[in-house]
Design an enzyme around this catalytic site. Structure first.
Site, PDB file in Angstrom:
ATOM      1  N   GLY A   1       0.882  -1.170   0.000  1.00 27.85           N
ATOM      2  CA  GLY A   1       0.000   0.000   0.000  1.00 27.85           C
ATOM      3  C   GLY A   1       0.909   1.206   0.000  1.00 27.85           C
ATOM      4  O   GLY A   1       1.814   1.287  -0.825  1.00 27.85           O
ATOM      5  N   GLU A   2       0.718   2.100   0.935  1.00 29.35           N
ATOM      6  CA  GLU A   2       1.626   3.248   1.086  1.00 29.35           C
ATOM      7  C   GLU A   2       2.241   3.211   2.479  1.00 29.35           C
ATOM      8  O   GLU A   2       1.530   3.341   3.482  1.00 29.35           O
ATOM      9  CB  GLU A   2       0.867   4.564   0.892  1.00 29.35           C
ATOM     10  CG  GLU A   2       0.781   5.000  -0.561  1.00 29.35           C
ATOM     11  CD  GLU A   2       2.155   5.168  -1.217  1.00 29.35           C
ATOM     12  OE1 GLU A   2       2.305   4.718  -2.368  1.00 29.35           O
ATOM     13  OE2 GLU A   2       3.064   5.734  -0.590  1.00 29.35           O
ATOM     14  N   SER A   3       3.542   3.063   2.524  1.00 29.25           N
ATOM     15  CA  SER A   3       4.219   2.957   3.823  1.00 29.25           C
ATOM     16  C   SER A   3       4.006   4.214   4.666  1.00 29.25           C
ATOM     17  O   SER A   3       3.835   4.133   5.886  1.00 29.25           O
ATOM     18  CB  SER A   3       5.714   2.702   3.616  1.00 29.25           C
ATOM     19  OG  SER A   3       6.271   3.705   2.797  1.00 29.25           O
TER      20      SER A   3
ATOM     21  N   CYS B   1       6.154  -5.314   0.269  1.00 29.56           N
ATOM     22  CA  CYS B   1       6.245  -4.015  -0.391  1.00 29.56           C
ATOM     23  C   CYS B   1       6.236  -2.866   0.637  1.00 29.56           C
ATOM     24  O   CYS B   1       7.225  -2.666   1.320  1.00 29.56           O
ATOM     25  CB  CYS B   1       5.153  -3.904  -1.444  1.00 29.56           C
ATOM     26  SG  CYS B   1       5.564  -2.715  -2.716  1.00 29.56           S
TER      27      CYS B   1
ATOM     28  N   ARG C   1      13.203   3.164  -1.459  1.00 27.00           N
ATOM     29  CA  ARG C   1      11.770   3.325  -1.739  1.00 27.00           C
ATOM     30  C   ARG C   1      11.532   3.675  -3.197  1.00 27.00           C
ATOM     31  O   ARG C   1      12.336   4.384  -3.797  1.00 27.00           O
ATOM     32  CB  ARG C   1      11.272   4.457  -0.834  1.00 27.00           C
ATOM     33  CG  ARG C   1       9.845   4.371  -0.537  1.00 27.00           C
ATOM     34  CD  ARG C   1       9.382   5.459   0.400  1.00 27.00           C
ATOM     35  NE  ARG C   1       7.964   5.555   0.184  1.00 27.00           N
ATOM     36  CZ  ARG C   1       7.279   6.666   0.189  1.00 27.00           C
ATOM     37  NH1 ARG C   1       7.869   7.807   0.436  1.00 27.00           N
ATOM     38  NH2 ARG C   1       5.997   6.626  -0.049  1.00 27.00           N
TER      39      ARG C   1
ATOM     40  N   ILE D   1       4.983  -3.509  -7.755  1.00 24.00           N
ATOM     41  CA  ILE D   1       4.192  -2.290  -7.969  1.00 24.00           C
ATOM     42  C   ILE D   1       4.836  -1.145  -7.185  1.00 24.00           C
ATOM     43  O   ILE D   1       4.814  -1.155  -5.954  1.00 24.00           O
ATOM     44  CB  ILE D   1       2.729  -2.479  -7.505  1.00 24.00           C
ATOM     45  CG1 ILE D   1       2.085  -3.665  -8.244  1.00 24.00           C
ATOM     46  CG2 ILE D   1       1.930  -1.189  -7.743  1.00 24.00           C
ATOM     47  CD1 ILE D   1       0.726  -4.046  -7.701  1.00 24.00           C
ATOM     48  N   ARG D   2       5.414  -0.202  -7.908  1.00 23.68           N
ATOM     49  CA  ARG D   2       6.148   0.906  -7.245  1.00 23.68           C
ATOM     50  C   ARG D   2       6.923   0.376  -6.031  1.00 23.68           C
ATOM     51  O   ARG D   2       6.826   0.892  -4.910  1.00 23.68           O
ATOM     52  CB  ARG D   2       5.176   2.025  -6.840  1.00 23.68           C
ATOM     53  CG  ARG D   2       4.657   2.797  -8.061  1.00 23.68           C
ATOM     54  CD  ARG D   2       3.596   3.822  -7.736  1.00 23.68           C
ATOM     55  NE  ARG D   2       3.961   4.691  -6.617  1.00 23.68           N
ATOM     56  CZ  ARG D   2       4.830   5.714  -6.693  1.00 23.68           C
ATOM     57  NH1 ARG D   2       5.451   5.981  -7.826  1.00 23.68           N
ATOM     58  NH2 ARG D   2       5.074   6.451  -5.647  1.00 23.68           N
TER      59      ARG D   2
ATOM     60  N   HIS E   1       4.602  -8.729  -4.597  1.00 24.70           N
ATOM     61  CA  HIS E   1       3.250  -8.970  -4.064  1.00 24.70           C
ATOM     62  C   HIS E   1       2.785 -10.401  -4.330  1.00 24.70           C
ATOM     63  O   HIS E   1       1.996 -10.621  -5.259  1.00 24.70           O
ATOM     64  CB  HIS E   1       2.252  -8.023  -4.741  1.00 24.70           C
ATOM     65  CG  HIS E   1       2.361  -6.611  -4.294  1.00 24.70           C
ATOM     66  ND1 HIS E   1       1.706  -6.111  -3.196  1.00 24.70           N
ATOM     67  CD2 HIS E   1       3.072  -5.580  -4.799  1.00 24.70           C
ATOM     68  CE1 HIS E   1       1.987  -4.834  -3.047  1.00 24.70           C
ATOM     69  NE2 HIS E   1       2.825  -4.487  -4.006  1.00 24.70           N
TER      70      HIS E   1
ATOM     71  N   GLU F   1       0.581 -11.921  -2.865  1.00 21.01           N
ATOM     72  CA  GLU F   1      -0.877 -11.988  -2.668  1.00 21.01           C
ATOM     73  C   GLU F   1      -1.644 -11.575  -3.920  1.00 21.01           C
ATOM     74  O   GLU F   1      -2.855 -11.711  -3.983  1.00 21.01           O
ATOM     75  CB  GLU F   1      -1.287 -11.141  -1.450  1.00 21.01           C
ATOM     76  CG  GLU F   1      -1.358  -9.640  -1.652  1.00 21.01           C
ATOM     77  CD  GLU F   1       0.010  -8.944  -1.731  1.00 21.01           C
ATOM     78  OE1 GLU F   1       1.056  -9.629  -1.733  1.00 21.01           O
ATOM     79  OE2 GLU F   1       0.019  -7.704  -1.818  1.00 21.01           O
TER      80      GLU F   1
END
Ligand code: GLN
Length: 191
Positions: free
Chosen positions: A47-49, A79, A106, A133-134, A169, A171
């Protein structure tokens, strides 16, 4: 066995789906009272850390979870979850749980390679699909941290005792093997 999935933001539902396919019970950690439940392992999703890190503090989950990890609770970060576990982040001044002896970079693949899919070798498992993903990668590991996978010379999975960090990822694929690897870590601890 019961696994808590940090569910503040990001791909938590997908992790719970993988666990249910492995017949492992899970529940969502959203607020402090969720920590009253006994659990044997923790997943920190992608997600976003920065968002997850901020919410961990605001919701007063930070110290309790950090303490549990330092006391040996098995944890699996994917991630953004990897970034939350990193003691060092090369290009970000923020630190989050900072329990794992790794240095992460990052958004490490630049704009064009923001998202990509490949196959790679994961130590102890074999060839698996890897979706980025990013994503971050791990620039360095220290002390007892063991490298489990590299892609194009960059470390994308590592383990330090009870802590497993993966830049991609699992998942978001239908390959259950990395979740199985983590479930085995949890099983060994509670056996
Ligand atoms: N770029 C995100 C971060 O810095 C991580 C991306 C992800 O989890 N898919 O937190």
């Amino acid at each position: 066995m019961k696994i808590g999935v940090l569910s503040l933001q990001g791909a938590f539902a997908e992790h719970r789906k993988m666990l249910s396919m492995l017949n492992v019970e899970s529940f969502e950690i959203r607020q402090k009272k969720d920590l009253d439940t006994d659990f044997d392992g923790l997943i920190i999703p992608g997600g976003e850390s920065t968002v997850q890190g901020k919410l961990l503090v605001e919701l007063d989950l930070f110290e309790a979870l950090q303490k549990k990890i330092l006391e040996g609770l098995p944890v699996f970060g994917t991630c953004a979850g990897l970034l939350l576990l990193s003691k060092k982040i090369e290009n970000d001044d923020r630190r989050h749980l900072a329990t794992m002896d790794i240095k992460a970079v990052r958004n490490a693949y630049g704009r064009q390679l923001g998202s990509f899919h490949t196959q790679g070798y994961f130590d102890g498992i074999g060839e698996i699909p890897m979706t980025f993903i990013r994503a971050p990668y791990i620039a360095e590991v220290y002390d007892k941290t063991r490298v489990l996978a590299t892609v194009d010379g960059k470390i994308v999975a590592a383990q330090e005792g009870n802590q497993l960090a993966v830049a991609f990822h699992p998942e978001l694929t239908d390959d259950l093997s990395v979740h199985q690897y983590f479930v085995d870590m949890v099983r060994r601890r509670i056996a």
